[in-house]
Design an enzyme around this catalytic site. Structure first.
Site, short mmCIF file in Angstrom:
data_model
loop_
_atom_site.label_atom_id
_atom_site.label_comp_id
_atom_site.label_asym_id
_atom_site.label_seq_id
_atom_site.Cartn_x
_atom_site.Cartn_y
_atom_site.Cartn_z
N LYS A 236 15.32 -0.12 4.23
CA LYS A 236 14.83 0.26 2.78
C LYS A 236 14.96 1.73 2.89
O LYS A 236 15.28 2.32 1.60
CB LYS A 236 13.24 -0.19 2.94
CG LYS A 236 12.35 0.47 1.94
CD LYS A 236 12.88 0.13 0.37
CE LYS A 236 11.76 0.77 -0.57
NZ LYS A 236 12.20 0.46 -1.94
N LEU B 33 0.80 -1.23 0.04
CA LEU B 33 0.05 0.07 -0.28
C LEU B 33 0.85 1.07 -0.10
O LEU B 33 1.88 1.18 0.33
CB LEU B 33 -0.99 -0.08 1.12
CG LEU B 33 -2.15 -1.19 1.17
CD1 LEU B 33 -2.81 -1.52 2.50
CD2 LEU B 33 -2.97 -0.94 0.10
N PRO B 34 0.22 2.41 -0.41
CA PRO B 34 0.95 3.55 -0.53
C PRO B 34 1.72 4.24 0.64
O PRO B 34 2.88 4.64 0.61
CB PRO B 34 -0.02 4.70 -1.11
CG PRO B 34 -1.00 3.94 -1.50
CD PRO B 34 -1.08 2.67 -0.78
N LYS C 104 7.49 10.88 -0.30
CA LYS C 104 7.13 10.24 0.87
C LYS C 104 8.44 9.45 1.51
O LYS C 104 8.55 9.71 2.69
CB LYS C 104 6.01 9.06 0.60
CG LYS C 104 5.77 8.46 1.89
CD LYS C 104 5.27 7.11 1.68
CE LYS C 104 6.01 6.07 0.76
NZ LYS C 104 5.82 4.78 0.57
N THR D 18 6.54 0.63 1.84
CA THR D 18 7.42 1.33 2.45
C THR D 18 6.77 2.15 3.13
O THR D 18 6.16 3.33 2.93
CB THR D 18 8.29 2.13 1.31
OG1 THR D 18 8.84 1.28 0.34
CG2 THR D 18 9.43 2.77 1.92
P1 NAD Z 1 0.67 2.44 -6.39
O1 NAD Z 1 0.17 3.78 -6.03
O2 NAD Z 1 0.82 2.02 -7.81
O3 NAD Z 1 -0.34 1.20 -5.91
C1 NAD Z 1 -0.84 1.26 -4.43
C2 NAD Z 1 -2.23 0.47 -4.49
O4 NAD Z 1 -2.78 0.31 -3.34
C3 NAD Z 1 -3.32 1.19 -5.41
O5 NAD Z 1 -3.69 0.23 -6.67
C4 NAD Z 1 -4.41 1.87 -4.64
O6 NAD Z 1 -5.59 1.58 -5.27
C5 NAD Z 1 -4.24 0.69 -3.77
N1 NAD Z 1 -5.04 1.19 -2.19
C6 NAD Z 1 -4.61 2.29 -1.73
N2 NAD Z 1 -5.28 2.30 -0.39
C7 NAD Z 1 -5.90 1.18 -0.43
C8 NAD Z 1 -6.89 0.59 0.64
N3 NAD Z 1 -7.31 1.17 1.62
N4 NAD Z 1 -7.21 -0.78 0.23
C9 NAD Z 1 -6.95 -1.49 -0.75
N5 NAD Z 1 -6.15 -0.92 -1.94
C10 NAD Z 1 -5.74 0.24 -1.61
O7 NAD Z 1 1.97 2.15 -5.82
P2 NAD Z 1 3.05 1.29 -5.81
O8 NAD Z 1 4.23 2.03 -6.76
O9 NAD Z 1 2.62 -0.20 -6.14
O10 NAD Z 1 4.04 1.14 -4.50
C11 NAD Z 1 3.21 0.51 -3.24
C12 NAD Z 1 4.27 0.58 -2.02
O11 NAD Z 1 5.60 -0.03 -2.73
C13 NAD Z 1 4.53 2.03 -1.80
O12 NAD Z 1 4.66 2.10 -0.32
C14 NAD Z 1 5.62 2.14 -2.27
O13 NAD Z 1 6.83 2.85 -1.49
C15 NAD Z 1 6.53 0.89 -2.55
N6 NAD Z 1 7.43 0.54 -3.59
C16 NAD Z 1 7.21 0.78 -4.76
C17 NAD Z 1 8.20 0.69 -5.72
C18 NAD Z 1 8.08 1.06 -7.28
O14 NAD Z 1 8.98 1.05 -8.08
N7 NAD Z 1 6.77 1.42 -7.54
C19 NAD Z 1 9.42 0.11 -5.29
C20 NAD Z 1 9.56 -0.11 -4.05
C21 NAD Z 1 8.79 -0.10 -2.99
#
Ligand code: NAD
Length: 296
Positions: free
Chosen positions: A172, A66-67, A247, A97
């Protein structure tokens, strides 16, 4: 018996991760606020649920991607928090994260209910999420880490135990502060070379074979059309959003203040990403920091 996994959060990362679990024949039930993300997983063979509470029914393992920390805390500890109703045999793996303190708060609430939980943030970006080659950086009790390994191996290649609860998030955040710094540095160098009339492709090859070589140059070049299949060559769509990097850099500066660590470059990186975000780039991939430099 096949393990049943509930997967919450099917964004740029979680969608690929859940698909890899299906490829390894786990039974997967998914939930996301975004209906089209759920439809894509359904097509890949997942069961879908109308809410998080239904998704975790009968699950052996819950994975959240999740975000931010507020959303993670609300999922597990809020008014309809999952940990109130789930079985004591469930293992919770949070791969979002978030602040180490938030991870520790969720782990403590789980512990009070007799539920196992580890923080397991990831590194590698969307390409590694898709290929199943993520790095998992875990914090929590050794026994819980061991219990999580089979599931994590279905989505990742390197699986580390960084220490007690919250340690995965600390490691991380240190990594992502470094990532932001070398991405900005890479963008600065390529932009300056290009403004001097050099070809960014040639520049990239030179620096990859020289002492400036780094991950951004190797697999995530920020200059458009140097590398296929990276966000820079797709108008900075997909990938790792500026909002999320901003963030993470905020978390790095909270951590630096708490531990009294000097992070002058981390502080500058946080400022640059904030400026970029305020300029309307929050939804673009973080390698678009090059565009901020090109404005000046
Ligand atoms: P994203 O915004 O693409 O995906 C997050 C998902 O969570 C979305 O589909 C959203 O609809 C869903 N969501 C939000 N609130 C919700 C809830 N209450 N219930 C159910 N679903 C909900 O983000 P991402 O890029 O997939 O990143 C996710 C996490 O991983 C973050 O914490 C980010 O910092 C971390 N991360 C991302 C990357 C990357 O390259 N994108 C790499 C490493 C870590």
């Amino acid at each position: 018996m096949t393990q049943h996994i509930a997967f919450i959060g099917l964004g740029n990362m979680g969608g690929h991760m859940a698909k890899n679990l299906l490829k390894k024949d786990f039974r997967v039930t998914v939930y996301d606020l975004n209906k089209s993300a759920m439809a894509s997983l359904k097509e890949a063979g997942a069961e879908t649920a109308d809410n998080a509470q239904s998704a975790v029914k009968d699950a052996d393992v819950i994975i959240s991607m999740l975000p931010n920390g507020a959303i993670v805390k609300s999922l597990y500890m809020g008014a309809k928090g999952l940990i109130k109703d789930i079985s004591k045999d469930v293992l919770i793996i949070d791969s979002s994260t978030i602040a180490a303190d938030d991870a520790r708060a969720v782990a403590k609430a789980c512990q009070q209910q007799g539920i196992a939980m580890i923080d397991a943030p990831v590194s590698g970006g969307t390409a590694a999420a898709e290929a199943g080659t993520l790095t998992f950086i875990c914090g929590g009790e050794a026994a819980h880490f061991e219990a999580a390994k089979t599931v994590l191996s279905a989505m990742g290649r390197h699986i580390f135990h960084a220490g007690a609860s919250g340690a995965g998030q600390v490691a991380k955040i240190c990594n992502n502060m470094l990532l932001a710094i070398h991405m900005i540095g890479t963008a600065e160098a390529l932009n300056m070379g290009a403004q001097q009339g050099l070809d960014p492709k040639v520049m990239s090859e030179i620096m990859k074979a020289s002492s400036g070589n780094n991950w951004s140059l190797q697999v995530y070049n920020p200059y458009p059309d140097v590398m296929p299949h990276v966000p820079a060559s797709n108008d900075y769509q997909g990938g790792f959003m500026v909002d999320l990097m901003s963030k993470d850099l905020g978390l790095s500066q909270e951590l630096a203040a708490k531990s009294g660590s000097a992070t002058p470059l981390g502080a500058l990186a946080a400022q640059l990403y904030q400026i970029h975000q305020a300029g309307g780039a929050g939804g673009k991939d973080f390698s678009s920091i090059l565009q901020l430099l090109q404005k000046h």
